[in-house]
Design an enzyme around this catalytic site. Structure first.
Site, PDB file in Angstrom:
ATOM      1  N   GLU A  32      16.114  29.232   1.186  1.00 22.39           N
ATOM      2  CA  GLU A  32      14.983  28.410   1.695  1.00 22.39           C
ATOM      3  C   GLU A  32      14.183  27.503   0.771  1.00 22.39           C
ATOM      4  OE1 GLU A  32      11.358  28.091   5.062  1.00 22.39           O
ATOM      5  OE2 GLU A  32      12.616  29.836   4.942  1.00 22.39           O
ATOM      6  N   GLU A  41      13.945  39.348   5.138  1.00 23.02           N
ATOM      7  CA  GLU A  41      13.577  38.457   3.917  1.00 23.02           C
ATOM      8  C   GLU A  41      13.384  39.386   2.598  1.00 23.02           C
ATOM      9  OE1 GLU A  41      10.841  35.367   6.063  1.00 23.02           O
ATOM     10  OE2 GLU A  41       9.954  36.355   4.500  1.00 23.02           O
ATOM     11  N   ASP A  99      15.696  37.874  13.496  1.00 20.12           N
ATOM     12  CA  ASP A  99      14.600  38.167  12.598  1.00 20.12           C
ATOM     13  C   ASP A  99      13.906  39.437  12.703  1.00 20.12           C
ATOM     14  OD1 ASP A  99      14.799  36.219  10.392  1.00 20.12           O
ATOM     15  OD2 ASP A  99      13.297  34.967  11.211  1.00 20.12           O
ATOM     16  N   SER A 117      10.006  32.194  12.923  1.00 19.87           N
ATOM     17  CA  SER A 117       9.392  30.932  13.150  1.00 19.87           C
ATOM     18  C   SER A 117       8.958  30.760  14.630  1.00 19.87           C
ATOM     19  CB  SER A 117      10.343  29.881  12.479  1.00 19.87           C
ATOM     20  OG  SER A 117      11.455  29.691  13.636  1.00 19.87           O
TER      21      SER A 117
END
Length: 256
Positions: A181, A114, A82, A45
């Protein structure tokens, strides 16, 4: 004492909520750590903080650079980084190389990936076997924005079952925690009750074992806020006012 992955699992058993926020530089990381945040995520992000429209363009080199700065500012919190888009999806070898660089070069204690589809489960299992702590991430996965958009996930029975099964598979593969999420609170509660590892919610309701938000959203620094974020202060306004006051004083010869 520094927070460990095993401590997060113990906190779930003790029903002690886990506090997580994101960081992108030394100063922010130092402030978050001193304030008692348990887990600091160097999230992709950060791409938006750096001016990109999505998380997709950010590179592994950029993540490494910022993760090093974050880690230098942290004494207690668990630092998770990440892996950015297409630095782990091509092969297990690619994922191993990227994850290894993160741990070796930044000093972070874990990485986050992810997805919970079969190929990713296999990759994560191999990483964990190699001694690399992995955090999972299901529901809305921003690296898949062009495929699923930014809408809430798990709205149909089929999608809910898929997300639940992915979460279970991730635990079996060895992840120490999972980010949930933008899914419904009911689905998040079901997953949280099913797993023995902690769930960290972002837009997933109150029943998760912890909560994470993007720090720039919390501080009111972001131009756009996601629907599930809460703004605790408006630093854009505060900074703007301070800069305007400084500018006036300089131009009127009041400073220094």
């Amino acid at each position: 004492m520094p927070v460990t992955t095993q401590q997060l699992i113990q906190w779930k058993q003790q029903k002690r909520s886990i506090v997580a926020l994101t960081a992108w530089d030394y100063a922010i990381a130092q402030i978050l750590d001193a304030a008692g945040v348990d887990l600091i995520l160097v999230g992709d992000s950060m791409a938006v903080v750096l001016g990109y429209e999505t998380t997709l363009p950010i590179t592994l080199s950029e993540m490494l650079y910022h993760a090093k700065a974050v880690r230098r500012g942290v004494k207690r919190a668990l630092v998770v980084v990440d892996l950015p888009f297409l630095t782990y999806q091509e092969s297990i070898q690619q994922a191993m190389h990227s994850a290894g660089r993160v741990l070796k070069e930044t000093g972070a204690q874990a990485i986050k990936l992810e997805g919970g589809y079969p190929a990713m489960i296999e990759t994560i299992a191999r990483l964990v076997q190699a001694g690399i702590p992995v955090m999972g991430h299901v529901g809305l996965t921003p690296q898949s924005i062009h495929q699923i958009g930014l809408r809430q996930q798990g709205k149909t029975q089929e999608d809910s079952e898929r997300i639940l099964n992915e979460a279970i598979a991730l635990e079996q593969a060895g992840v120490f925690a999972i980010v949930l999420e933008h899914i419904s609170a009911d689905l998040a509660m079901q997953i949280t009750q099913k797993l023995s590892i902690p769930t960290i919610g972002i837009g997933a309701g109150v029943h998760c074992d912890g909560q994470v938000l993007v720090t720039s959203d919390v501080l009111g620094l972001s131009e756009k806020q996601p629907p599930f974020a809460k703004v605790y202060t408006n630093l854009r306004e505060t900074i703007n006012k301070a800069v305007q006051e400084f500018s006036v004083e300089v131009r009127e010869k009041k400073f220094p």
